[in-house]
Design a protein around this motif. Structure first.
Motif, PDB file in Angstrom:
ATOM      1  N   VAL A 210       0.825  -1.203   0.000  1.00  0.00           N
ATOM      2  CA  VAL A 210       0.000   0.000   0.000  1.00  0.00           C
ATOM      3  C   VAL A 210       0.862   1.257   0.000  1.00  0.00           C
ATOM      4  O   VAL A 210       2.039   1.228   0.356  1.00  0.00           O
ATOM      5  CB  VAL A 210      -0.966   0.009   1.208  1.00  0.00           C
ATOM      6  CG1 VAL A 210      -1.944  -1.151   1.117  1.00  0.00           C
ATOM      7  CG2 VAL A 210      -0.216  -0.041   2.526  1.00  0.00           C
TER       8      VAL A 210
ATOM      9  N   GLN B 145      -1.348   6.549   1.712  1.00  0.00           N
ATOM     10  CA  GLN B 145      -2.765   6.735   2.042  1.00  0.00           C
ATOM     11  C   GLN B 145      -3.475   5.401   2.257  1.00  0.00           C
ATOM     12  O   GLN B 145      -4.696   5.348   2.316  1.00  0.00           O
ATOM     13  CB  GLN B 145      -3.489   7.507   0.934  1.00  0.00           C
ATOM     14  CG  GLN B 145      -3.280   9.011   1.007  1.00  0.00           C
ATOM     15  CD  GLN B 145      -1.944   9.413   0.401  1.00  0.00           C
ATOM     16  OE1 GLN B 145      -1.542   8.920  -0.651  1.00  0.00           O
ATOM     17  NE2 GLN B 145      -1.241  10.309   1.077  1.00  0.00           N
TER      18      GLN B 145
ATOM     19  N   ARG C 114      -3.685   2.888   0.151  1.00  0.00           N
ATOM     20  CA  ARG C 114      -4.298   2.385  -1.078  1.00  0.00           C
ATOM     21  C   ARG C 114      -3.409   1.282  -1.636  1.00  0.00           C
ATOM     22  O   ARG C 114      -2.178   1.424  -1.677  1.00  0.00           O
ATOM     23  CB  ARG C 114      -4.440   3.493  -2.114  1.00  0.00           C
ATOM     24  CG  ARG C 114      -5.397   4.598  -1.684  1.00  0.00           C
ATOM     25  CD  ARG C 114      -5.472   5.666  -2.740  1.00  0.00           C
ATOM     26  NE  ARG C 114      -4.138   6.254  -2.922  1.00  0.00           N
ATOM     27  CZ  ARG C 114      -3.883   7.544  -3.073  1.00  0.00           C
ATOM     28  NH1 ARG C 114      -4.871   8.406  -3.104  1.00  0.00           N
ATOM     29  NH2 ARG C 114      -2.652   7.990  -3.221  1.00  0.00           N
TER      30      ARG C 114
END
Length: 190
Positions: free
Chosen positions: A29, A32, A34
């Motif tokens: 990730v 953030q 993501r």
């Protein structure tokens, strides 16, 4: 309480779903949280790739905190003490699913209630980093921790835990989560 003896350390190899599975695939990730890719766990650790973890503070029926010493075979922070159970979130797995799975695995129980999510933070140190979701769960069941994961365990009051912070060597991410947990309790709104 005396200092835990290291002679009961487990030497069994760890298998799938346990702490040493370097081939387990993790979501990688960004800052953030993501997903930007996938990687085997061992490679993610070796290269310092950011991934996801669940931290669960487990309390017994008396409100004491489950504390344990990790086995010497763990890929990260071997033989250190921790006041959280937990571990990595697998590819495509939610934090909530990982929290329940990891708590039941490490405590050696089944039928725990879903751990309560508290807050998430990015832990970064020494070229490593992971998003860490902190949970709390009450475990009224007798625990039988995995010998491949836990070398010693006990339930400590918060006062006993605070006294041990300066005496035992703790996982740095667990300490960071515990300090944030104390601040969260003072001001849950953030």
């Amino acid at each position: 309480m005396s200092t835990p003896d290291s002679t009961n350390d487990a030497h069994a190899p760890e298998g799938p779903g346990e702490g040493l599975n370097a081939d387990e695939i993790l979501d990688i990730v960004d800052e953030q949280d993501r997903v930007i890719g996938q990687s085997p766990r061992g490679e993610a650790y070796r290269l310092g790739l950011r991934h996801r973890c669940a931290f669960i503070l487990a309390r017994d029926g008396e409100g004491r905190i489950f504390v344990h010493r990790r086995t010497a075979h763990k890929l990260v922070f071997p033989s250190l003490y921790d006041m959280f159970v937990g571990g990595v979130v697998g590819t495509g797995e939610s934090y909530d699913t990982a929290a329940l799975r990891e708590a039941e695995e490490e405590l050696g129980v089944s039928g725990l209630p879903q751990p309560t999510p508290l807050f998430k933070f990015l832990y970064e140190a020494d070229g490593q980093g992971w998003w860490s979701y902190v949970y709390e769960v009450r475990c009224d069941l007798p625990v039988e921790p995995q010998v491949a994961e836990v070398a010693w365990h006990g339930f400590l009051t918060e006062a006993e835990l605070e006294r041990r912070l300066g005496e035992w060597e703790w996982t740095p991410d667990g300490l960071a989560a515990y300090e944030r947990l104390k601040l969260f309790r003072e001001d849950p709104a953030g």
